[in-house]
Design an enzyme around this catalytic site. Structure first.
Site, short mmCIF file in Angstrom:
data_model
loop_
_atom_site.label_atom_id
_atom_site.label_comp_id
_atom_site.label_asym_id
_atom_site.label_seq_id
_atom_site.Cartn_x
_atom_site.Cartn_y
_atom_site.Cartn_z
CG ASP A 219 -0.16 -0.06 2.52
OD1 ASP A 219 1.06 -0.30 2.48
OD2 ASP A 219 -0.79 0.11 3.58
CB CYS A 222 5.88 -2.19 1.49
SG CYS A 222 6.81 -1.25 0.26
CG HIS A 327 6.28 -5.20 -1.91
ND1 HIS A 327 5.44 -4.38 -1.20
CD2 HIS A 327 6.22 -6.42 -1.30
CE1 HIS A 327 4.89 -5.06 -0.22
NE2 HIS A 327 5.36 -6.29 -0.25
#
Length: 560
Positions: A219, A222, A327
Site C-alpha cells: 500500500d 511497505c 516492494h
C-alpha cells in the site's frame, strides 16, 4: 503501490547561479531511487556533526580522481567522468546532466560532458535502469541527449546550448523513481519468470540462512511496515514508525537536507503521508534512530546493502527484502527474537517473556502432574489400608471362632478322662480295709475352726482316713494329667455314693486345671499355688469322708 502524477522535468542543470563565477554549477539531479540500494553508504559510526554546505564550484581534477577511486570500490556505483579539456564551464553551455558521486556525505556538482562523451548518472538514488537509459541517450559529437527524468537535464542540439524551461522546473525535486507513472512500465520481465525468481529467492534464503520472508501489505508503506514488524512485531505500527522517522529527519535536517534536491520541508511533509514510499534516506534515519543495522536482501542470500547506525553494537539487524524493484517485505529469523530491540527499554531481553511463559507453563504442568500423582497414591493407600483392615478383621474373627471350638473340645475331653479314672479308683479301693490312722494333715488341721460343732466332737477325735496322706505321697496317676490327678485319689474304702457325689466337683476342677492360665489372663501357676490348691481339695475330701463315715457308723436305737 500508489503512483503519483508525473511532473514535467526541470532543465535547470548548467545554469549558473553566480554569473561572476563561471565554474559554479548546480548539481541538482540526483534522482534518488526509493528502492535501489546500490549506493555506497559508508559503514560504521559517523560523527553527528553536519557536513559542510553544498559547494557549487567544480572540484579540481585531483579531488575528482580521489572520489572516483573511492566510488569505484563500492558495488553498483558509477563514478562521474573527469573534467575534460574541451568541456566548457560557461553559464550558457549545455551540460549533459548532474553527476552524483560518493556516499551520503559526498555529493558532487554537475559537470558538462561534451566533446563526444556520453553523460552518465551515478549516486545513491539512481537505479541501474535509469543509469543505463540515461547513458544510452548520452551526447555524441558535442551534442547532449535527454537528461534524467524528474531531476532536470535539458536536451540541446547543434552547439549544445540549452536554457532553462519553465515547464521542466515544476517537477524538480523528486528523489524516487517509483514515484513516477513510468515506473510500472519499466518492468519488462515476464511475470512467470519473476514469480519463479521470487520463489527461488525465498527458498534459498530459508535453506541457507534459516530466514523466513514475511509478506507485507502493498500500500505504499511497505518499508515502514517491514521495519515496524521487525521492531514492534506488528506491521500495523507503520504509522508510528513513519512519524518517528520523519521527526528524526526534521531534527537532523542540517545533515539529511544535503541529500534531497527539493525543499526539505516539502519533502518531509510529502513523506508523512501513509501512502508515500520510503527510500534509502529513511532507511539510514531508521538505522540511526533504532541503533540497529538495516540489511537489504534482493535475489540472494547476502545483503546487497547495509545501513549502519551511529554506534556499533551487537544487536540483531533489521532485515528487509526487496522485490521487483518496488516492494519491501520483512525477513524474520524464527530462531532468534528481535522484537523490542532498539526501543531503549531498560534490561530488555528479546524472547525473555516467551521463555518465562514457557517455564511457568512447565512448572504449572509439573505441579498439576505431581498433585495428580499424590492423589492417586492416596487413593491406592486408602484402598490398601481398607483391604488390610478387612483382612485383619476376618483373621481375628476366624481366630476367635477357632478358639471357641478348641475350648469346647478341651471342655469335653477332661470329663471323659475323670469318669474313667473314678471308676478305676472305686474298683481298686473296694477291697481295701478302712484305715483308722489319722493323717498328718488331719493332725495339723484338728484345731482348725472348720471342725464340726460339740455334738460331733467325738467324731472329730477319731482317726481320719489317710486320704490326705495318700494324696500327697502317691505319684500322679496317669489317668488325668496335671494337678487333677489328685482328684482321682479318694479314701481307701469309700462308698460308691460318696464317689458319685464327688464326680461333678472333680469334673469341674479338672476342667479348670486343664485350661491354660493364659486363657484367664494369668501366667503359669507356680509350685506354691499348686500345692495350696491340692491341700484345699484334699482337706475338703477328707471332711466329706468323715461326715459320711460318721453317718454310717451310728447304730440304730432298736439294734441295741
Amino acid at each position: 503501490m500508489t503512483i503519483l502524477p508525473k511532473k514535467k522535468p526541470n532543465s535547470s542543470v548548467g545554469v549558473s547561479d553566480h554569473p561572476d563565477d563561471p565554474d559554479r554549477r548546480t548539481g541538482s539531479d540526483p534522482h534518488q531511487h526509493q528502492h535501489q540500494h546500490s549506493h555506497g553508504v559508508r559503514p560504521g559510526a559517523r560523527p553527528r556533526a553536519s557536513p559542510p554546505p553544498w559547494s557549487y564550484q567544480a572540484a579540481p581534477p585531483a579531488s575528482r580522481e580521489d572520489r572516483r577511486t573511492e566510488s569505484s570500490s563500492r558495488p553498483q556505483q558509477a563514478s562521474p567522468p573527469p573534467v575534460g579539456a574541451g568541456s566548457s564551464g560557461g553559464p550558457g553551455d549545455a551540460t549533459g546532466m548532474a553527476c552524483v558521486s560518493g556516499n551520503r556525505a559526498e555529493l558532487s556538482g554537475g559537470v558538462g560532458c561534451g566533446g563526444g562523451m556520453g553523460g552518465c548518472c551515478s549516486g545513491p538514488g539512481l537505479s541501474k535502469r535509469r543509469r543505463q537509459a540515461t547513458c544510452s541517450g548520452g551526447v555524441a559529437g558535442g551534442g547532449t541527449g535527454p537528461g534524467a527524468a524528474g531531476g532536470g537535464g535539458g536536451g540541446g542540439g547543434g552547439g549544445g546550448v540549452g536554457g532553462p524551461s519553465p515547464e521542466q522546473e515544476e517537477g524538480a525535486g523528486y528523489n524516487s523513481e517509483d514515484e513516477y507513472e513510468n515506473a510500472s512500465r519499466l518492468q519488462s520481465e515476464d511475470p512467470a519468470t519473476v514469480e519463479q525468481q521470487e520463489h527461488w529467492f525465498e527458498k534459498a534464503l530459508q535453506e541457507k540462512k534459516g530466514f523466513v520472508i514475511k509478506k507485507m501489505k502493498e500500500d505504499g508503506a511497505c518499508l515502514f511496515r517491514a521495519v515496524a514488524d521487525q521492531v514492534y512485531g506488528d506491521q500495523d505500527m507503520h504509522e508510528v514508525v513513519r512519524k518517528h522517522c520523519m521527526d528524526y529527519l526534521m531534527k537532523n535536517a542540517d545533515y539529511f537536507s544535503n541529500y534531497v534536491t527539493e525543499d526539505f520541508t516539502t519533502y518531509i511533509n510529502r513523506k508523512r503521508k501513509n501512502n508515500c514510499h520510503g527510500n534509502h534516506i529513511e532507511m539510514q534515519a531508521m538505522a540511526e534512530m533504532y541503533n540497529r543495522p538495516v540489511e537489504v536482501y534482493q535475489s540472494g542470500t547476502e545483503p546487497i546493502n547495509t545501513f549502519h547506525g551511529i554506534h556499533q553494537n551487537n544487536d540483531e539487524p533489521i532485515r528487509v527484502s526487496y522485490h521487483r524493484n518496488i516492494h519491501y517485505n520483512s525477513v524474520v529469523n524464527p530462531n532468534k527474537a528481535t522484537i523490542g530491540v532498539g526501543l531503549g527499554l531498560p534490561a530488555f531481553k528479546p524472547g525473555f517473556a516467551d521463555q518465562s511463559l514457557m517455564k511457568n507453563a512447565i512448572k504449572t504442568s509439573e505441579e498439576s502432574w505431581i498433585e495428580q500423582q499424590m492423589l492417586e497414591d492416596k487413593k491406592r493407600a486408602t484402598d490398601w489400608e481398607a483391604t488390610n483392615e478387612a483382612i485383619e478383621e476376618q483373621v481375628a474373627r476366624e481366630s476367635y471362632l477357632q478358639w471357641l471350638r478348641d475350648q469346647e473340645k478341651q471342655a469335653r475331653q477332661p470329663r471323659k478322662a475323670s469318669a474313667t479314672c473314678s471308676s478305676a479308683t472305686a474298683a481298686a479301693s473296694s477291697g481295701l480295709e478302712e484305715w483308722n490312722a489319722r493323717s498328718p494333715r488331719q493332725r495339723s488341721s484338728a484345731p482348725s475352726p472348720e471342725i464340726p460343732d460339740p455334738a460331733h466332737s467325738d467324731t472329730a477325735a477319731k482317726p481320719p482316713s489317710p486320704a490326705g496322706a495318700l494324696a500327697l505321697s502317691k505319684p500322679p496317676s496317669p489317668c488325668a494329667p496335671g494337678p487333677s490327678n489328685q482328684a482321682c485319689v479318694g479314701p481307701d474304702r469309700p462308698t460308691s455314693s460318696s464317689l458319685v457325689s464327688l464326680y461333678p466337683a472333680l469334673g469341674y476342677r479338672a476342667i479348670m486345671q486343664e485350661m491354660s492360665p493364659t486363657a484367664f489372663g494369668l501366667t503359669d501357676w507356680e509350685d506354691d499355688e499348686i500345692l495350696a490348691s491340692v491341700l484345699a481339695v484334699s482337706q475338703q475330701e477328707y471332711l466329706d469322708s468323715m461326715k459320711k463315715n460318721a453317718m454310717h457308723r451310728e447304730p440304730s436305737p432298736d439294734s441295741s
